[in-house]
Design a protein around this motif. Structure first.
Motif, mmCIF file in Angstrom:
data_model
loop_
_atom_site.group_PDB
_atom_site.id
_atom_site.type_symbol
_atom_site.label_atom_id
_atom_site.label_comp_id
_atom_site.label_asym_id
_atom_site.label_seq_id
_atom_site.Cartn_x
_atom_site.Cartn_y
_atom_site.Cartn_z
ATOM 1 N N ARG A 131 -20.172 -56.106 -109.661
ATOM 2 C CA ARG A 131 -19.231 -55.403 -108.795
ATOM 3 C C ARG A 131 -19.751 -54.030 -108.390
ATOM 4 N NH1 ARG A 131 -14.076 -57.515 -108.437
ATOM 5 N NH2 ARG A 131 -13.236 -55.454 -108.007
ATOM 6 N N SER A 132 -21.043 -53.830 -108.500
ATOM 7 C CA SER A 132 -21.641 -52.538 -108.149
ATOM 8 C C SER A 132 -20.911 -51.383 -108.829
ATOM 9 C CB SER A 132 -21.627 -52.322 -106.629
ATOM 10 O OG SER A 132 -22.720 -53.002 -106.061
ATOM 11 N N GLY A 133 -20.671 -51.560 -110.090
ATOM 12 C CA GLY A 133 -19.969 -50.527 -110.853
ATOM 13 C C GLY A 133 -20.879 -49.399 -111.294
ATOM 14 N N ALA A 134 -22.175 -49.573 -111.101
ATOM 15 C CA ALA A 134 -23.177 -48.577 -111.479
ATOM 16 C C ALA A 134 -23.283 -48.404 -112.999
ATOM 17 C CB ALA A 134 -22.941 -47.264 -110.771
ATOM 18 N N ALA A 135 -23.958 -47.344 -113.401
ATOM 19 C CA ALA A 135 -24.478 -47.233 -114.772
ATOM 20 C C ALA A 135 -23.418 -47.144 -115.865
ATOM 21 C CB ALA A 135 -25.415 -46.032 -114.870
ATOM 22 N N GLN A 136 -22.187 -46.704 -115.522
ATOM 23 C CA GLN A 136 -21.168 -46.515 -116.560
ATOM 24 C C GLN A 136 -20.022 -47.527 -116.476
ATOM 25 O OE1 GLN A 136 -20.190 -42.404 -115.865
ATOM 26 N NE2 GLN A 136 -22.012 -41.638 -116.910
ATOM 27 N N LYS B 61 -16.676 -59.386 -116.155
ATOM 28 C CA LYS B 61 -15.911 -59.033 -114.956
ATOM 29 C C LYS B 61 -16.190 -59.981 -113.795
ATOM 30 C CE LYS B 61 -17.539 -54.717 -114.529
ATOM 31 N NZ LYS B 61 -18.511 -54.661 -115.631
ATOM 32 N N GLY B 62 -17.314 -60.685 -113.852
ATOM 33 C CA GLY B 62 -17.648 -61.614 -112.785
ATOM 34 C C GLY B 62 -17.024 -62.989 -112.966
ATOM 35 N N LEU B 63 -16.291 -63.192 -114.061
ATOM 36 C CA LEU B 63 -15.738 -64.529 -114.333
ATOM 37 C C LEU B 63 -14.224 -64.627 -114.128
ATOM 38 C CD1 LEU B 63 -17.699 -65.600 -117.580
ATOM 39 C CD2 LEU B 63 -18.152 -66.274 -115.217
ATOM 40 N N TYR B 64 -13.538 -63.489 -113.946
ATOM 41 C CA TYR B 64 -12.065 -63.526 -113.944
ATOM 42 C C TYR B 64 -11.475 -64.486 -112.916
ATOM 43 C CZ TYR B 64 -11.726 -59.637 -117.227
ATOM 44 O OH TYR B 64 -11.799 -58.848 -118.346
ATOM 45 N N THR B 65 -12.129 -64.618 -111.759
ATOM 46 C CA THR B 65 -11.550 -65.470 -110.715
ATOM 47 C C THR B 65 -12.110 -66.894 -110.773
ATOM 48 O OG1 THR B 65 -13.254 -64.710 -109.191
ATOM 49 C CG2 THR B 65 -11.154 -63.532 -109.157
ATOM 50 N N MET B 66 -13.003 -67.146 -111.717
ATOM 51 C CA MET B 66 -13.592 -68.479 -111.837
ATOM 52 C C MET B 66 -12.512 -69.507 -112.178
ATOM 53 S SD MET B 66 -16.430 -69.706 -114.606
ATOM 54 C CE MET B 66 -15.271 -69.481 -115.933
ATOM 55 N N LYS B 67 -12.536 -70.623 -111.461
ATOM 56 C CA LYS B 67 -11.548 -71.670 -111.746
ATOM 57 C C LYS B 67 -12.158 -72.749 -112.629
ATOM 58 C CE LYS B 67 -8.453 -71.256 -107.864
ATOM 59 N NZ LYS B 67 -8.206 -71.618 -106.477
ATOM 60 N N GLY B 68 -11.319 -73.382 -113.385
ATOM 61 C CA GLY B 68 -11.796 -74.475 -114.220
ATOM 62 C C GLY B 68 -10.627 -75.176 -114.874
ATOM 63 N N PRO C 82 -26.164 -52.844 -104.449
ATOM 64 C CA PRO C 82 -25.946 -54.263 -104.796
ATOM 65 C C PRO C 82 -27.256 -55.020 -104.968
ATOM 66 C CG PRO C 82 -24.453 -53.601 -103.050
ATOM 67 C CD PRO C 82 -25.382 -52.451 -103.260
ATOM 68 N N GLU C 83 -28.242 -54.721 -104.154
ATOM 69 C CA GLU C 83 -29.513 -55.430 -104.262
ATOM 70 C C GLU C 83 -30.237 -55.065 -105.548
ATOM 71 O OE1 GLU C 83 -30.720 -58.049 -102.548
ATOM 72 O OE2 GLU C 83 -28.647 -57.912 -101.844
ATOM 73 N N LEU C 84 -30.273 -53.755 -105.849
ATOM 74 C CA LEU C 84 -30.938 -53.331 -107.090
ATOM 75 C C LEU C 84 -30.173 -53.849 -108.309
ATOM 76 C CD1 LEU C 84 -32.067 -49.630 -106.410
ATOM 77 C CD2 LEU C 84 -33.367 -51.747 -106.113
ATOM 78 N N GLU C 85 -28.843 -53.835 -108.215
ATOM 79 C CA GLU C 85 -28.044 -54.321 -109.344
ATOM 80 C C GLU C 85 -28.404 -55.774 -109.655
ATOM 81 O OE1 GLU C 85 -24.036 -55.664 -108.877
ATOM 82 O OE2 GLU C 85 -23.329 -54.388 -110.521
ATOM 83 N N LYS C 86 -28.481 -56.595 -108.599
ATOM 84 C CA LYS C 86 -28.831 -58.007 -108.802
ATOM 85 C C LYS C 86 -30.193 -58.150 -109.463
ATOM 86 C CE LYS C 86 -26.359 -60.205 -105.059
ATOM 87 N NZ LYS C 86 -26.515 -60.421 -103.617
ATOM 88 N N GLY C 87 -31.117 -57.286 -109.034
ATOM 89 C CA GLY C 87 -32.462 -57.360 -109.584
ATOM 90 C C GLY C 87 -32.572 -56.896 -111.024
ATOM 91 N N SER C 88 -31.555 -56.161 -111.492
ATOM 92 C CA SER C 88 -31.649 -55.571 -112.830
ATOM 93 C C SER C 88 -31.311 -56.570 -113.930
ATOM 94 C CB SER C 88 -30.736 -54.353 -112.938
ATOM 95 O OG SER C 88 -29.371 -54.755 -112.925
ATOM 96 N N VAL C 89 -30.709 -57.711 -113.559
ATOM 97 C CA VAL C 89 -30.344 -58.723 -114.570
ATOM 98 C C VAL C 89 -30.891 -60.078 -114.119
ATOM 99 C CG1 VAL C 89 -28.272 -57.463 -115.285
ATOM 100 C CG2 VAL C 89 -28.095 -59.182 -113.473
ATOM 101 N N PRO C 90 -30.973 -61.045 -115.018
ATOM 102 C CA PRO C 90 -31.521 -62.343 -114.626
ATOM 103 C C PRO C 90 -30.720 -62.975 -113.487
ATOM 104 C CG PRO C 90 -31.396 -62.182 -117.014
ATOM 105 C CD PRO C 90 -30.680 -60.987 -116.468
ATOM 106 N N SER C 91 -31.435 -63.663 -112.586
ATOM 107 C CA SER C 91 -30.787 -64.418 -111.507
ATOM 108 C C SER C 91 -31.122 -65.893 -111.706
ATOM 109 C CB SER C 91 -31.331 -63.951 -110.157
ATOM 110 O OG SER C 91 -32.721 -64.229 -110.095
ATOM 111 N N VAL C 92 -30.440 -66.755 -110.955
ATOM 112 C CA VAL C 92 -30.714 -68.187 -111.042
ATOM 113 C C VAL C 92 -32.185 -68.446 -110.682
ATOM 114 C CG1 VAL C 92 -30.148 -70.464 -110.100
ATOM 115 C CG2 VAL C 92 -28.319 -68.809 -110.557
#
Lengths: 324, 343
Positions: free
Chosen positions: A123-128, A174-181, A301-311
């Motif tokens: 969510r581009s929440g940045a470092a904190q 925080k990226g899972l709250y809206t996930m349906k299942g 957002p682009e750097l954030e994605k790059g900072s953690v593993p992607s598919v």
């Protein structure tokens, strides 16, 4: 079976537990009128009232300290920290107090509390507002640590956490709250047992929380290229189920640990060391660690994605592991 | 209070004060002989009235936490000096089976929710205990004891605010002994008017001279009446730490004149004088109490010396509830890795 969201499954677990156990109280910033910063406790104030769903000031240390004292004397508090990044302000209460009280007091007094929080990027929440700090909790004896990846686990792990007699750190993503299942009504696996989310005989991907889904997506792509990856969801980091992991590695001979927390001295370091200790005889390649970069999380957002593993990186790393 | 009642109360207080003083002296002896566990031992000599006076006003069912200088408070609550001394020596018969020691002693039955070695660490726990009492055990009070050092910790003010906001039955007791380790209070705090800080948060607040246990008792009793109704309070008990921060500290940061002056703030001498002048007891009868207490504490000291150490396997117990999970010993892990038989 009913389809619901991760957020609603968490709310359902809290609600069902509070209807069953009158000693459960919720306290934290914005948990009442606001309904929780990510909406988990929405509507709970109306059902349970101000005595049991308590808005607190922005005072993280006393939120956790109050939960500790209440737990010691007969309540079962659920303290919520809005972001896991804020646990720094309550670290004394979590690490020096909650985790150690049973031991220091010779087993006389337990601390049956749940500390709910959420972490991770997306969510581009940045470092904190984006960190994954589970290694700190995992490094502290005396804490249970749950990190659910699915709707069913969100419900059942939280239900189970609210029956334990020791402090549980319950970290949502925080990226899972809206996930349906589908919320399977029957009880899931026991507390502390990992789940094989996908069977495969070529390599083992070990993960938890949101990265499980990245691993599953990667495994689908890898399958099209003839690589069958087994995906293991640890579900809880304490207790840590290495038996399931070792059994898988004994068949595949190749293992990769995928985590969102930063690499150095992180969760993947512990898991890979354990695989080396427990499945050394079966390993055909070094255990790989694909984790977050050793940097603060950037806001872009682009750097954030790059900072953690992607598919994509899970796919490419798995291919390297397979020498393809 | 009739004269007879006052006499009985005075004699009870006198015995309690003397018990704290002599307990601490015996602990100190144990330390010098190498019998205590660890080098961190904080004596409360000079602060006896704060412990005995406040505790005298507390009731069964109340809970409390203390700071690292809390032997006297626990003893005044009714702790068994044998089990206390054994815990301080790290023995298996101690309150925490030798796992906590001087700085983490606790007892569920007596409402002791734990001594704490983090300055201010136990303060917020009474906010939580107060919440439990408000919801489940109406009429009970939760009391946090801490030193003047904790007056400069942020968590105290988070705790005062939340207690007042939620109208919790909580009392904050600052046993002011003038020093945070070697730093005198006026070097650590920009303002010494601590009651004003508490009043700002909406707490009732009072200050009392720790030389007079009756004054401490009366103030505590008054405050606790309101506390039980949901009006949290703050009490500052002024005293002087007769000895160093820890047993090995010879107090090089304070001069002899100051120490001599400070040690005149002696609650035991003060009460004894009153007892004799009031004709309640003669000097010899006071001496007899002291002798009885000495015998009691000698027995506690001997018990601690002779008690057994905890068993080696107990190290892995009590990390978690035994029904759930237990730590895996390092040696066992190594043996498993190398496929060696377990020791």
């Amino acid at each position: 079976m009913t389809e619901t969201t991760y957020r609603e499954a968490l709310r359902q677990a809290l609600t069902d537990s509070m209807r069953r156990d009158p000693s459960i109280v919720i306290l934290g910033e914005e948990v009442g009128k606001y309904g929780g910063a990510y909406g988990v406790t929405k509507g709970m104030l109306e059902e349970f009232g101000e005595a049991r769903v308590r808005d607190t000031p922005i005072s993280e240390e006393v939120i956790v300290g109050t939960a500790v004292g209440a737990a010691m004397t007969g309540l079962r508090p659920v303290a919520e920290l809005m972001y896991v990044d804020f646990v720094t302000l309550a670290m004394d209460q979590l690490v020096n107090q909650a985790a150690k009280i049973r031991y220091m007091f010779g087993g006389q007094i337990g601390v049956p509390m749940v500390l709910r929080s959420q972490g991770g990027t997306g969510r581009s929440g940045a470092a904190q507002h984006s960190q994954s700090l589970e290694a700190w909790m995992m490094h502290t004896p005396g804490l249970h640590l749950a990190m659910p990846s699915t709707v069913t686990d969100a419900y059942h792990l939280l239900m189970h956490a609210l029956t334990l007699h020791d402090p549980v750190v319950f970290l949502e993503h925080k990226g899972l709250y809206t996930m349906k299942g589908e919320l399977k009504p029957e009880r899931a696996l026991p507390w502390g047992k990992a789940e094989v989310r996908r069977k495969g005989g070529d390599c083992t991907l070990v993960s938890y929380s949101r990265m499980v889904h990245f691993c599953l997506d990667a495994a689908d792509s890898l399958s099209k290229e003839g690589i069958e990856a087994e995906v293991i969801d640890l579900r809880t980091l304490h207790p840590l189920d290495m038996d399931t992991v070792s059994e898988s590695v004994s068949r595949t001979g190749k293992a990769m640990v995928v985590t969102e927390d930063c690499l150095t001295a992180g969760v993947s370091a512990e898991i890979s060391a354990r695989i080396m200790e427990e499945a050394f005889d079966f390993l055909e390649e070094p255990v790989l660690r694909l984790s977050g970069e050793d940097i603060p999380i950037p806001v872009s957002p682009e750097l954030e994605k790059g900072s953690v593993p992607s598919v994509d990186r899970i796919i490419s790393t798995a291919k390297m592991l397979m020498r393809r | 209070m009739t004269d007879q009642q006052e006499k009985q109360q005075a004699l009870r207080f006198f015995r309690q004060l003397v018990r704290v003083r002599i307990f601490e002296e015996r602990v100190s002896e144990l330390f010098v002989q190498g019998g205590t566990a660890g080098s961190m031992l904080h004596l409360s000599i000079g602060e006896e009235a704060g412990a005995v006076g406040v505790m005298g006003a507390m009731r069964e069912g109340d809970g409390f936490t203390t700071h690292h200088r809390g032997h006297g408070i626990f003893l005044a609550r009714g702790a068994d000096p044998k089990k206390m001394m054994a815990e301080i020596a790290g023995k298996s018969t101690g309150y925490c089976r030798g796992k906590g020691g001087s700085m983490h002693i606790a007892d569920r039955g007596l409402g002791h929710l734990g001594a704490n070695a983090i300055v201010g660490g136990g303060i917020s726990h009474v906010v939580g205990a107060g919440l439990t009492y408000q919801m489940k055990h109406h009429g009970n009070a939760a009391v946090a004891f801490f030193g003047d050092g904790a007056m400069q910790q942020g968590v105290l003010y988070e705790s005062m605010n939340l207690s007042a906001l939620w109208k919790l039955p909580v009392m904050f007791v600052c046993v002011n002994n003038e020093y945070g380790m070697g730093t005198r209070l006026d070097h650590a705090s920009a303002s010494l008017e601590f009651e004003k800080r508490a009043e700002t948060f909406g707490l009732l607040a009072a200050e009392v001279d720790g030389i007079d246990v009756f004054e401490v008792y009366n103030q505590s009793k008054n405050l606790l009446e309101d506390v039980r109704k949901g009006n949290p309070a703050f009490l500052k008990v002024n005293s002087y730490r007769f000895h160093g921060h820890a047993r090995m500290d010879k107090s090089p940061y304070r001069d002899q004149q100051e120490e001599e002056e400070g040690r005149k703030k002696d609650a035991i001498a003060f009460l004894r004088d009153r007892i004799v002048k009031s004709g309640w007891y003669q000097e010899t009868e006071c001496d007899a109490i002291v002798e009885e207490v000495k015998q009691e504490m000698d027995e506690a000291l001997n018990h601690a010396r002779n008690a057994a150490d905890p068993g080696a396997d107990e190290m892995y117990e009590d990390v978690f509830d035994p029904q759930t999970t237990k730590p895996f010993p390092v040696d066992s892990r190594i043996r498993e890795s190398l496929h060696l038989p377990q020791a």
